[in-house]
Structure formats: structure tokens, C-alpha cells
Motif scaffolding. Structure first.
Motif, PDB file in Angstrom:
ATOM      1  N   SER B  25      34.286  47.931  20.495  1.00  0.00           N
ATOM      2  CA  SER B  25      34.868  47.048  21.264  1.00  0.00           C
ATOM      3  C   SER B  25      35.610  48.184  22.433  1.00  0.00           C
ATOM      4  O   SER B  25      36.061  49.088  21.923  1.00  0.00           O
ATOM      5  N   PHE B  26      35.421  47.882  23.435  1.00  0.00           N
ATOM      6  CA  PHE B  26      36.219  48.751  24.649  1.00  0.00           C
ATOM      7  C   PHE B  26      36.125  47.716  26.059  1.00  0.00           C
ATOM      8  O   PHE B  26      35.264  46.926  26.003  1.00  0.00           O
ATOM      9  N   THR B  27      36.922  48.315  27.103  1.00  0.00           N
ATOM     10  CA  THR B  27      37.111  47.542  28.263  1.00  0.00           C
ATOM     11  C   THR B  27      37.107  48.646  29.292  1.00  0.00           C
ATOM     12  O   THR B  27      37.447  49.825  29.153  1.00  0.00           O
ATOM     13  N   LEU B  28      36.042  48.456  30.435  1.00  0.00           N
ATOM     14  CA  LEU B  28      36.042  49.300  31.448  1.00  0.00           C
ATOM     15  C   LEU B  28      36.371  48.684  32.677  1.00  0.00           C
ATOM     16  O   LEU B  28      36.015  47.525  32.977  1.00  0.00           O
ATOM     17  N   HIS B  29      37.213  49.225  33.614  1.00  0.00           N
ATOM     18  CA  HIS B  29      37.632  48.571  35.104  1.00  0.00           C
ATOM     19  C   HIS B  29      36.872  49.278  36.101  1.00  0.00           C
ATOM     20  O   HIS B  29      36.380  50.233  35.939  1.00  0.00           O
ATOM     21  N   GLN B  30      37.071  48.483  37.103  1.00  0.00           N
ATOM     22  CA  GLN B  30      36.380  49.094  38.352  1.00  0.00           C
ATOM     23  C   GLN B  30      36.779  50.483  38.754  1.00  0.00           C
ATOM     24  O   GLN B  30      37.885  50.659  38.747  1.00  0.00           O
ATOM     25  N   GLY B  31      35.814  51.345  38.938  1.00  0.00           N
ATOM     26  CA  GLY B  31      36.193  52.590  39.578  1.00  0.00           C
ATOM     27  C   GLY B  31      36.613  53.738  38.576  1.00  0.00           C
ATOM     28  O   GLY B  31      36.802  54.993  38.544  1.00  0.00           O
ATOM     29  N   GLU B  32      36.405  53.183  37.186  1.00  0.00           N
ATOM     30  CA  GLU B  32      36.755  54.028  36.190  1.00  0.00           C
ATOM     31  C   GLU B  32      35.630  54.810  35.554  1.00  0.00           C
ATOM     32  O   GLU B  32      34.354  54.160  35.552  1.00  0.00           O
ATOM     33  N   VAL B  33      35.770  55.963  35.035  1.00  0.00           N
ATOM     34  CA  VAL B  33      34.518  56.827  34.139  1.00  0.00           C
ATOM     35  C   VAL B  33      34.961  56.797  32.732  1.00  0.00           C
ATOM     36  O   VAL B  33      35.810  57.316  32.416  1.00  0.00           O
ATOM     37  N   LEU B  34      34.031  56.088  32.130  1.00  0.00           N
ATOM     38  CA  LEU B  34      34.155  56.301  30.479  1.00  0.00           C
ATOM     39  C   LEU B  34      33.003  57.378  30.050  1.00  0.00           C
ATOM     40  O   LEU B  34      31.975  57.292  30.360  1.00  0.00           O
ATOM     41  N   THR B  35      33.597  58.289  29.272  1.00  0.00           N
ATOM     42  CA  THR B  35      32.658  59.175  28.867  1.00  0.00           C
ATOM     43  C   THR B  35      32.647  58.949  27.162  1.00  0.00           C
ATOM     44  O   THR B  35      33.549  58.659  26.470  1.00  0.00           O
ATOM     45  N   LEU B  36      31.085  58.923  26.840  1.00  0.00           N
ATOM     46  CA  LEU B  36      30.795  58.863  25.295  1.00  0.00           C
ATOM     47  C   LEU B  36      30.411  60.175  24.769  1.00  0.00           C
ATOM     48  O   LEU B  36      29.707  60.809  25.248  1.00  0.00           O
ATOM     49  N   LEU B  37      31.281  60.357  23.959  1.00  0.00           N
ATOM     50  CA  LEU B  37      31.066  61.657  23.294  1.00  0.00           C
ATOM     51  C   LEU B  37      30.914  61.492  21.598  1.00  0.00           C
ATOM     52  O   LEU B  37      31.455  60.510  21.136  1.00  0.00           O
ATOM     53  N   GLY B  38      30.549  62.622  20.862  1.00  0.00           N
ATOM     54  CA  GLY B  38      30.068  62.433  19.466  1.00  0.00           C
ATOM     55  C   GLY B  38      28.994  63.328  19.272  1.00  0.00           C
ATOM     56  O   GLY B  38      28.144  63.744  20.112  1.00  0.00           O
ATOM     57  N   PRO B  39      28.934  63.578  18.071  1.00  0.00           N
ATOM     58  CA  PRO B  39      27.772  64.459  17.678  1.00  0.00           C
ATOM     59  C   PRO B  39      26.504  63.867  17.688  1.00  0.00           C
ATOM     60  O   PRO B  39      26.257  62.256  17.847  1.00  0.00           O
ATOM     61  N   SER B  40      25.391  64.533  17.502  1.00  0.00           N
ATOM     62  CA  SER B  40      24.144  63.970  17.786  1.00  0.00           C
ATOM     63  C   SER B  40      23.720  62.942  16.589  1.00  0.00           C
ATOM     64  O   SER B  40      24.268  63.015  15.429  1.00  0.00           O
ATOM     65  N   GLY B  41      23.147  61.771  16.743  1.00  0.00           N
ATOM     66  CA  GLY B  41      22.994  60.708  16.044  1.00  0.00           C
ATOM     67  C   GLY B  41      24.154  59.959  15.800  1.00  0.00           C
ATOM     68  O   GLY B  41      23.929  58.954  14.877  1.00  0.00           O
ATOM     69  N   SER B  42      25.282  59.971  16.446  1.00  0.00           N
ATOM     70  CA  SER B  42      26.313  59.159  16.259  1.00  0.00           C
ATOM     71  C   SER B  42      26.109  57.782  17.019  1.00  0.00           C
ATOM     72  O   SER B  42      26.885  56.896  16.527  1.00  0.00           O
TER      73      SER B  42
END
Ligand SMILES: Nc1ncnc2c1ncn2[C@@H]1O[C@H](COP(=O)(O)OP(=O)(O)OP(=O)(O)O)[C@@H](O)[C@H]1O
Ligand SMILES: [Mg+2]
Lengths: 219, 246
Positions: B25-42
Motif C-alpha cells: 500500500s502507498f500513495t503518490l501525489h502529483q509532482g512527487e517522485v517515489l523511488t523503489l529501493l531494495g535488493p535484487s529479487g525483492s
């Protein structure tokens, strides 16, 4: 080896040459059309037709042309369907060739990189647009080697037309040998005649194959 | 409060019997940048591909601009015109020129007038410094150039959100900066809403408004960008940052 025998036979061989060329050309063009249509049905998994074509491809690829021709020429008249030898020959060749071509194109479509399909989908393409702009152009390029092999195969298969008395190259050579017992001369002419057909075809197809390799066009 | 562009609620994804994503679950607003980080295979690629329907999911919901997304293929196909995506593999369509690659979707899918799209395409190409390659074929370009054109191709659709899945991961090091600069500009100049999967930690830190840290298909942290890099809450995230030499 006698030159005279050879030169005397040339007019007859020329006729046979034209016939082989003509039957091959018609057979191959129709096979490509049938193959494309069948591979489209297979690609879009058109209900019912999809199963019918799968069965057809299996049947055609697993029976020899010889048997198919016997069937068309000798068995069909029994049920009231009589066709000339040449029509039987072409139908037989297209029945066989269409299946091989379908298999080749279907393989080409399946070989298109899944990342290319992801790209197309991510750009909002529907299935038809995906097929038209991504899968078919690249799939056809990938199926060029199969197409080349099939064209050569079908030209060679026309030699089997001799069993239903079509006076193409092989039949003509066998006839002449039977009449005059000069197998060296006639076989030499036969080999050269096939080479004259096959070599330009191979060169042309290899050139096309290089041009469209990996789905890259335009040079 | 800015407008919400994307909201994901309790998303669960399976490959066969195996669960690849757990209760995302997450929310993203206009103009925002979300980065997805995590180890390989996550599960970063899996998640980002769920967001434009390239992968289906078993349960949960995605809301695009407040509207629940009906997850049938017809609807996804419509919606993808508003969701730009660029992949790691940077493959343009090899049988089309650069310009044709860019025009294809706006003209054939969105049915916009070709002349108008062409003008825009040339402007975008200029912006990424590649206007002289307009009639080149992809095979004549370097990886970095292709990737920049893939970004232009996505932008020409006028997306409302852009998804980037490790867009520099397969590039030679000297190509990386140019591509990242374009993505940075998109955020700073155009205020584009974006979700970015990346292994470039400096870039992530500089651009992220929000970080999702994934491991084994679960969100371990959902933190404002700067906060994540300064004070990671979990040991796993600390370990991850250390392993990335950060
Ligand atoms: N099509 C698939 N079928 C089955 N399992 C898959 C499939 N795609 C991915 N997986 C599995 O799902 C898990 C998450 O994969 P994913 O590609 O999302 O990871 P990632 O975080 O993007 O990794 P990376 O940083 O290496 O790109 C992995 O264990 C992977 O093996
Ligand atoms: Mg990935």
C-alpha cells in the motif's frame, strides 16, 4: 557423353524447365499466402479455426507429398472430383507448402522478444496494433531463414509431380532416359536445369535474409 | 494538499503458488517522485509492472486519480496511454526510425494529428540533444541514446505519470549521467509524477520525495526521501545502504 544428345534434348527440356518454374512459382506464392493466413489465425487464436489449422498443419507435415498427390489424382475422381494433373500438383504442393510456411511464420512471431511486446503494451497499443506494428514485422524478419528453406524444399518437391505424369523436369529426364538409355547426358541436363533455378533463388533469398535480419530494415 | 495520482491498497501478487508481493500500500501525489529501493529479487520490477497492468495481481486495488482501476485488458490499454513506462532493456522498435518510434503511439493509438506530434517529437529530441538522429535506425545508436529516445517516446504520449525500471542499469557508465539528468529535469522542470526503480543511490537521494524499501515482496520502509538516507529505520535498510556503499 555426347553433345549431340544433349543439344537435341534441349527444346524438350526447355519446355519442362518452364513448367517446373511456373508450377514452383504458383505453388510457392500460394503457399506463402496460405501460410500467412494460417499463422494469423494461430497468432490470434481464432476459435475453431485455430484447432482446424493445427490439425491441418500436423496432417500436411506428416504425410509425404507422394501420398497427397495419389490421393488427389487417383482417389478424388472416385468421389466425382476430377482435376487435371497440373491442378492436382499445385493443390498438393500448396497443401504441403502452406503448412510448412505457417509453421515458419508462427515460429517467427513466437520468437519476437517479450520486451518488445512490453514496450508496445506500455505505449497503449491494443492487440491488433501490437500485431501490426511490432509482432508481424519483426516476426516475418525472424522467419526468413525458414521461408528460404521452405522455398527451396518446395522447388525440389516438384520433382515428385512425375508420379502423376506432369511433364516437368524430372519426369522429362526419366522419360528420355527410358526411351534412349542415355542417362549421363539427361541427368547432367537435369542437374544443370535445377541449378539454374535454385542458385538465383538461394542468392536472392539470402540477400533478403541479410537485409531483414533481427528485424532491422532500411539499409 | 496536491492531488493524488496513484494509490495502491493491499496489493498481493502471486507467481503460481508463490507470493511475490505482500500487502503493498502507498500513495503518490502529483509532482512527487517515489523511488523503489531494495535488493535484487525483492519485487521492484514486479510491483512497477503491476502499476500499468503488465502483471496482474490477485487481490488489492489500484486507484488512478481517485478512480479505482478496473483490471481488464481493455481498460488497462486505455489507461496505459496516461502511464509512461521505460524499461531497463532500452529496446526501441528496430524496424522503425527514431521519429517513427516516437510518432507510432501518439498517431496510431491516440489518433493525434501527425504534424502536431512531429513538431513535438522534434522539440523533445532537441531537448535530449538527439535531434540529428531523427531519421536514424535504433541500431545506429548507443545504449544511452536509445534510452533517451525511449524516454522521449513515452513522453510524446503526454503521460500523467512516468514509471522507470532501472533505466540506467544496462548502460555503460559514461552514458548513465545523461539519462539521469533527463529524469531529474523531468522532475524539476516539468514536475512530472514519477516512480523510479534504481540502484544509483546518489541519484535516488537527490530526486526522491518518498522511498519505498522492499524486501522479499514486502514494504519494510515507506519514508520521505531524505529521511530514509539519513536515518533508515530498519536494520535491513541500513544494511542495504551500506552494501550499496552509501
Ligand atoms: N514471470 C515470473 N515468474 C515467476 N517468478 C518471477 C517472475 N518474474 C519475477 N519472478 C520472481 O519474483 C521475484 C521478484 O522479481 P523482480 O524482478 O520483481 O525483482 P527486482 O526487485 O526487480 O530485482 P532486480 O533488482 O534484480 O531487478 C524474484 O524472486 C523473481 O525470481
Ligand atoms: Mg527488476
Amino acid at each position: 557423353m555426347s553433345w549431340q544428345i544433349i543439344t537435341q534434348s534441349l527444346p524438350i527440356f526447355l519446355k519442362a524447365f518452364e513448367l517446373t518454374l511456373w508450377l514452383s512459382a504458383v505453388g510457392i506464392i500460394c503457399s506463402i499466402i496460405v501460410g500467412i493466413l494460417c499463422s494469423l489465425v494461430q497468432y490470434f487464436k481464432v476459435p475453431v479455426l485455430h484447432q482446424i489449422i493445427t490439425a491441418y498443419v500436423e496432417l500436411a507435415r506428416n504425410t509425404p507429398l507422394l501420398i497427397q498427390l495419389f490421393f488427389l489424382y487417383y482417389a478424388f475422381p472416385v468421389i466425382g472430383l476430377k482435376m487435371s494433373a497440373q491442378v492436382c500438383g499445385i493443390i498438393g504442393l500448396v497443401f504441403l507448402g502452406g503448412a510448412y510456411m505457417a509453421e515458419g511464420f508462427t515460429g517467427g512471431f513466437a520468437g519476437v522478444n517479450s520486451s518488445q511486446i512490453d514496450d508496445g503494451k506500455a505505449l497503449g497499443m491494443n492487440n491488433l496494433q501490437l500485431a501490426r506494428y511490432v509482432v508481424f514485422p519483426q516476426g516475418f524478419a525472424l522467419s526468413m531463414p525458414a521461408l528460404t528453406a521452405n522455398v527451396i524444399f518446395l522447388i525440389k518437391e516438384t520433382s515428385i509431380f512425375s508420379v502423376i505424369a506432369i511433364p516437368e523436369l524430372t519426369n522429362t529426364a526419366l522419360d528420355l532416359i527410358g526411351m534412349y538409355y542415355r542417362s549421363n547426358e539427361y541427368l547432367l541436363v537435369l542437374v544443370i536445369a535445377y541449378a539454374i533455378i535454385l542458385i538465383p533463388v538461394i542468392l536472392l533469398l539470402n540477400y533478403l535474409e541479410r537485409k531483414v535480419r533481427y528485424g532491422t530494415f532500411g539499409d | 494538499m496536491t492531488k493524488e495520482v496513484l494509490r495502491v491498497e493491499h496489493l498481493n501478487k502471486f507467481y503460481g503458488d508463490w507470493q511475490a508481493l505482500h500487502d503493498i500500500s502507498f500513495t503518490l501525489h502529483q509532482g512527487e517522485v517515489l523511488t523503489l529501493l531494495g535488493p535484487s529479487g525483492s519485487g521492484k520490477s514486479t510491483l512497477i509492472r503491476c502499476l500499468n497492468g503488465l502483471e496482474d495481481f490477485k487481490s488489492g486495488a489500484i486507484y488512478f486519480k481517485g478512480q479505482k482501476v478496473e483490471t481488464n485488458s481493455k481498460n488497462w490499454q486505455e489507461l496505459r496511454q496516461k502511464i509512461g513506462m521505460v524499461f531497463q532493456s532500452y529496446d526501441l522498435f528496430p524496424n522503425f526510425t527514431v521519429l517513427e518510434n516516437i510518432l507510432l503511439a501518439p498517431v496510431k493509438v491516440q489518433k493525434r494529428p501527425e504534424e502536431e506530434v512531429k513538431t513535438e517529437a522534434l522539440r523533445l529530441l532537441k531537448r535530449v540533444g538527439l535531434e540529428k538522429y531523427v531519421n536514424s535506425y535504433p541500431r545506429e545508436l548507443s545504449g544511452g541514446q536509445k534510452q533517451r529516445i525511449a524516454i522521449v517516446r513515452a513522453l510524446a504520449m503526454h503521460p500523467e505519470i512516468m514509471l522507470f525500471d532501472e533505466v540506467t542499469a544496462s548502460l555503460d557508465p559514461e552514458m548513465v549521467r545523461g539519462v539521469l539528468q533527463i529524469v531529474t529535469d523531468l522532475s524539476q522542470v516539468d514536475h512530472m509524477t514519477m516512480i523510479i526503480v534504481t540502484h544509483e543511490m546518489n541519484f535516488a537521494r537527490q530526486i526522491a520525495d518518498q522511498v519505498l524499501f522492499l524486501e522479499n515482496g514486502k514494504i519494510l520502509e515507506n519514508t520521505p526521501g531524505e529521511e530514509f538516507f539519513k536515518h533508515p529505520k530498519t536494520n535491513r535498510a541500513r544494511g542495504f545502504l551500506t552494501s550499496m556503499d552509501f
